[in-house]
Design an enzyme around this catalytic site. Structure first.
Site, PDB file in Angstrom:
ATOM      1  N   VAL A   1       1.220  -1.458  -0.412  1.00 19.33           N
ATOM      2  CA  VAL A   1       0.069   0.170  -0.360  1.00 19.33           C
ATOM      3  C   VAL A   1       0.941   1.248  -0.401  1.00 19.33           C
ATOM      4  O   VAL A   1       1.524   1.934   0.693  1.00 19.33           O
ATOM      5  CB  VAL A   1      -0.607   0.215   1.339  1.00 19.33           C
ATOM      6  CG1 VAL A   1      -1.551   1.541   0.928  1.00 19.33           C
ATOM      7  CG2 VAL A   1      -1.921  -1.518   1.644  1.00 19.33           C
ATOM      8  N   PRO A   2       1.223   1.581  -1.517  1.00 25.62           N
ATOM      9  CA  PRO A   2       2.450   2.486  -1.300  1.00 25.62           C
ATOM     10  C   PRO A   2       2.240   4.144  -0.859  1.00 25.62           C
ATOM     11  O   PRO A   2       2.681   5.165  -1.362  1.00 25.62           O
ATOM     12  CB  PRO A   2       2.436   2.445  -3.312  1.00 25.62           C
ATOM     13  CG  PRO A   2       0.808   2.000  -3.511  1.00 25.62           C
ATOM     14  CD  PRO A   2       0.168   1.126  -2.277  1.00 25.62           C
ATOM     15  N   CYS A   3       1.989   3.968   0.686  1.00 26.59           N
ATOM     16  CA  CYS A   3       1.849   5.562   0.990  1.00 26.59           C
ATOM     17  C   CYS A   3       3.043   6.189   0.949  1.00 26.59           C
ATOM     18  O   CYS A   3       3.467   7.775   0.879  1.00 26.59           O
ATOM     19  CB  CYS A   3       1.448   5.288   2.452  1.00 26.59           C
ATOM     20  SG  CYS A   3       2.947   4.271   3.093  1.00 26.59           S
ATOM     21  N   HIS A   4       4.329   5.570   0.523  1.00 25.81           N
ATOM     22  CA  HIS A   4       5.796   6.497   0.071  1.00 25.81           C
ATOM     23  C   HIS A   4       5.157   7.372  -1.484  1.00 25.81           C
ATOM     24  O   HIS A   4       6.733   8.532  -1.614  1.00 25.81           O
ATOM     25  CB  HIS A   4       7.092   5.275   0.057  1.00 25.81           C
ATOM     26  CG  HIS A   4       6.755   4.533  -1.012  1.00 25.81           C
ATOM     27  ND1 HIS A   4       5.686   3.415  -1.052  1.00 25.81           N
ATOM     28  CD2 HIS A   4       7.051   4.590  -2.371  1.00 25.81           C
ATOM     29  CE1 HIS A   4       6.139   2.604  -2.150  1.00 25.81           C
ATOM     30  NE2 HIS A   4       7.084   3.468  -3.264  1.00 25.81           N
TER      31      HIS A   4
END
Length: 163
Positions: A123-126
């Protein structure tokens, strides 16, 4: 619950799963490290997750095909779903995220929810950056966020440096 550890290029990741979904991928701090790394019996899902993370770090995987679940309000679920829609190698701002959620006024709530994401990388919060294109906020450290974004940009576009 089952857990395993993976030595990524950015440090040790703890992967937590049930029989049916990935619950957490977390960059371990020194004080969170297990006393020893005895070989763990990997469940099929933990093995699959580790293999996909290896592929991601090797630059051969851009999309994860894993069942994930984290507890949260309907709003938080909506934010995390939006995060998974951001393409590999792309970034959006917190304001863009709020707009995708339908209301620019929820920018702070969206940013807070982004920070509560427990499934790093998948879950690419970056991929969320400041409106001024600056690196802001990443629980695992800005240096890791920068590395992840540069890694993806290089794989996706052959570009060496983003920031």
């Amino acid at each position: 619950m089952y857990s395993s550890y993976y030595q990524s290029p950015l440090g040790i990741l703890r992967i937590t799963a049930t029989d049916t979904y990935i619950k957490e991928i977390h960059f371990c701090r020194d004080e969170e490290m297990p006393a020893s790394f005895e070989p763990a019996t990997l469940t099929p899902l933990l093995q699959l997750c580790t293999e996909q993370l290896i592929g991601y770090f090797q630059g051969v995987r851009r999309i994860f095909e894993l069942p994930v679940h984290q507890e949260g309000t309907p709003f938080q679920q909506k934010v995390w779903t939006e995060l998974t829609a951001i393409p590999f190698g792309k970034t959006i701002s917190y304001l863009d995220l709020a707009r995708k959620l339908g209301d620019p006024k929820v920018i702070r709530a969206a940013a807070t929810t982004n920070g509560k994401n427990k499934i790093a990388i998948i879950v690419p919060c970056h991929r969320i950056i400041g409106s001024n294109r600056e690196m802001v906020g990443y629980a695992a450290g800005i240096w890791r966020k920068k590395w992840l974004l540069q890694h993806e940009l290089k794989i996706a576009h052959g570009v060496q440096t983003l920031f």
